[in-house]
Design an enzyme around this catalytic site. Structure first.
Site, short mmCIF file in Angstrom:
data_model
loop_
_atom_site.label_atom_id
_atom_site.label_comp_id
_atom_site.label_asym_id
_atom_site.label_seq_id
_atom_site.Cartn_x
_atom_site.Cartn_y
_atom_site.Cartn_z
N TYR A 58 0.85 -1.19 0.00
CA TYR A 58 0.00 0.00 0.00
C TYR A 58 0.88 1.24 0.00
O TYR A 58 1.88 1.30 0.72
CB TYR A 58 -0.90 0.04 1.24
CG TYR A 58 -2.30 -0.42 0.95
CD1 TYR A 58 -3.11 0.30 0.08
CD2 TYR A 58 -2.80 -1.58 1.52
CE1 TYR A 58 -4.40 -0.13 -0.21
CE2 TYR A 58 -4.08 -2.02 1.22
CZ TYR A 58 -4.89 -1.29 0.36
OH TYR A 58 -6.14 -1.70 0.07
N GLU A 60 -0.78 4.61 -0.15
CA GLU A 60 -1.73 5.73 -0.22
C GLU A 60 -1.02 7.04 0.08
O GLU A 60 -0.19 7.11 0.99
CB GLU A 60 -2.86 5.52 0.79
CG GLU A 60 -3.92 4.58 0.27
CD GLU A 60 -5.02 4.29 1.29
OE1 GLU A 60 -5.03 4.93 2.37
OE2 GLU A 60 -5.85 3.42 1.01
N ASP A 204 -9.11 14.93 -23.46
CA ASP A 204 -8.93 13.50 -23.19
C ASP A 204 -8.15 12.93 -24.38
O ASP A 204 -8.71 12.71 -25.45
CB ASP A 204 -10.30 12.83 -23.03
CG ASP A 204 -10.17 11.34 -22.75
OD1 ASP A 204 -9.10 10.76 -23.01
OD2 ASP A 204 -11.16 10.74 -22.28
N THR A 230 -4.83 7.58 -21.26
CA THR A 230 -4.52 6.22 -20.84
C THR A 230 -3.09 5.93 -21.29
O THR A 230 -2.56 6.60 -22.19
CB THR A 230 -5.48 5.18 -21.46
OG1 THR A 230 -5.51 5.37 -22.87
CG2 THR A 230 -6.87 5.29 -20.89
N LYS A 233 -2.76 2.55 -24.86
CA LYS A 233 -3.20 2.54 -26.27
C LYS A 233 -1.99 2.85 -27.15
O LYS A 233 -1.08 2.04 -27.25
CB LYS A 233 -4.36 3.52 -26.46
CG LYS A 233 -5.62 3.16 -25.67
CD LYS A 233 -6.78 4.04 -26.00
CE LYS A 233 -8.05 3.65 -25.27
NZ LYS A 233 -8.19 4.26 -23.94
N ARG A 239 -1.96 -1.02 -18.64
CA ARG A 239 -3.31 -0.47 -18.57
C ARG A 239 -3.36 0.53 -17.42
O ARG A 239 -3.10 0.17 -16.27
CB ARG A 239 -4.35 -1.57 -18.32
CG ARG A 239 -4.32 -2.71 -19.30
CD ARG A 239 -5.58 -3.53 -19.25
NE ARG A 239 -6.65 -2.82 -19.94
CZ ARG A 239 -6.74 -2.71 -21.26
NH1 ARG A 239 -5.84 -3.27 -22.04
NH2 ARG A 239 -7.73 -2.06 -21.81
N1 DSN Z 1 -12.79 1.42 -24.81
C1 DSN Z 1 -11.81 2.32 -25.35
C2 DSN Z 1 -11.76 2.24 -26.85
O1 DSN Z 1 -11.81 1.15 -27.37
O2 DSN Z 1 -11.67 3.26 -27.51
C3 DSN Z 1 -12.00 3.66 -24.86
O3 DSN Z 1 -12.06 3.64 -23.49
#
Ligand code: DSN
Length: 420
Positions: A58, A60, A204, A230, A233, A239
């Site tokens: 942990y 925090e 975003d 994120t 990607k 992730r």
């Molecule tokens: N689920 C993602 C996507 O495939 O674009 C976005 O969060």
């Protein structure tokens, strides 16, 4: 691994069922061609950090200010992740603890909005994201959501129209960002609109984070008040999520993430994010980002030449949408057929779609994962041929089975995780 066999509390219980399932999934990832725009193959180094002893603790709080003892190493790890993230995105503050992109967005909402405040975001049907105002998301429940659509002719964002809606909506927060929009997003134009109506601007960049890091998409950092992303990607990390803002917002953002919406950070993931930022800082990553976009443009043009209608006529980034209406099939039928042939992508609504999100009129195609495998222009032409063949012969099970072998062969020519 824990080795003391005499201590029953440390007994290792091999989980054959899970091991077998992981092995099957590895096999799938090796042998299919992934064109899901939001997926990628992360490095072994990222996976080593994710699967490390860092999962045991942990932590925090934040570096130097934790609620648990024994966090010195975790402070160093998080400081390193923050330093690298700031270097990568040329920022002066970031928070690397959000467990996901939705968590990152939610933290910004918590920090900037009160119940019933107005937000303005892109319509989900036109490329927006669930966490930007879907009625079953907390944004839809707690805020008054206004949306902008793309222009029905160009299928691109019409910034004059966004401005018009912003004056009607008088939002406290405007969101620029999408999950299925294939064009450059002009954050400067969004900034001007936000300034006119006195709104915060959140970008975003979940989908294009790696393209921004690689210098092939304009950045939102220094323009938007808050940039959320994120890391898994186009950025090709574990992730997870992150938030970038000017340091004047550091207190508010840090409080909103913890204790606002999260407890202990996943420090194994934070370490893996540090690894990912380091990889993205290497000169080779710029070349990767360039190739992702090149591959996307080539595959898009190939399918267009073969008679498929491409939403907005083309692409500027890592993805594009194919409208299947003139092909007499739905997105569901197309993605299902392609999956049978080992080409994995997703059905997707297109602007002004009249079909529901489970059926859809389109498919979304993205090139980050195939590019990580090393595929290039030649392979994009091959994949264009495969997709066309599959969709034209979708009733013919033998033809699809035969194609699956050719797809597997192409995948195996560009191995992933060969040493596992
Ligand atoms: N689920 C993602 C996507 O495939 O674009 C976005 O969060």
């Amino acid at each position: 691994m824990i080795k003391n066999k005499d201590n029953p509390a440390q007994a290792e219980i091999p989980d054959i069922q899970i091991q077998k399932l992981i092995a099957k999934e590895l096999d799938r990832q090796r042998n299919q061609i992934v064109l899901i725009a939001s997926e990628n193959y992360t490095s072994m180094e990222v996976m080593r950090a994710t699967g490390s002893v860092l999962t045991n603790k942990y932590a925090e709080g934040y570096p130097g200010d934790r609620y648990y003892e024994g966090c010195q190493i975790y402070d160093e790890i998080e400081d390193l992740a923050i330093k690298r993230c700031n270097e990568l995105f040329n920022s002066n503050f970031c928070n690397v603890q959000p467990h996901s992109g939705v968590q990152a967005n939610t933290a910004v909402f918590l920090g900037t909005l009160n119940c019933n405040d107005h937000i303005l975001s892109m319509n989900l049907r036109d490329g927006g994201h669930l966490s930007h105002g879907h009625k079953q998301n907390l944004t839809g429940k707690y805020f008054e959501v206004f949306t902008y659509s793309v222009d029905p002719e160009t299928e691109m964002i019409d910034y004059e129209n966004v401005k018009k809606i912003a004056w009607i909506a008088r939002p406290k927060l405007i969101i620029a960002g999408a999950s299925s929009y294939s064009r450059i997003i002009d954050y400067t134009k969004f900034r001007e609109i936000a300034d006119e109506v006195g709104a915060f601007l959140m970008a975003d960049i979940a989908h294009v984070a790696g393209l921004i890091a690689g210098g092939v998409h304009p950045t939102s950092v220094g323009i938007a008040d808050f940039t959320t992303a994120t890391t898994h990607k186009t950025l090709r990390g574990p992730r997870g999520g992150l938030i970038i803002a000017d340091k004047k917002y550091s207190g508010m953002i840090n409080k909103s993430v913890f204790p606002g919406i999260q407890g202990g950070p996943l420090m194994n993931t934070v370490a893996a994010k540090a690894v990912c930022f380091n990889e993205a800082l290497q000169p080779l990553f710029k070349e990767y980002a360039r190739r992702v976009v090149e591959n996307s443009k080539v595959l898009c043009a190939n399918l267009k030449d073969r008679g498929f209608r491409i939403v907005s006529g083309g692409t500027d980034n890592h993805l594009f949408l194919v409208d299947l209406t003139n092909m007499g099939m739905t997105g569901y039928e197309a993605s299902d057929t392609l999956a049978s042939a080992g080409i994995i992508l997703n059905k997707n609504v297109i602007p002004y779609d009249t079909l529901n999100p489970n059926i859809t009129s389109g498919i979304r195609i993205g090139t980050p994962a195939a590019t990580t495998r090393g595929m290039g222009v030649k392979e994009m032409h091959k994949i264009g041929e495969f997709i066309t063949f599959a969709l034209k012969n979708r009733e013919d099970k033998t033809a699809i089975a035969d194609l699956a072998n050719r797809v597997k062969k192409l995948a195996q020519d560009f191995p992933v995780y060969a040493d596992m």
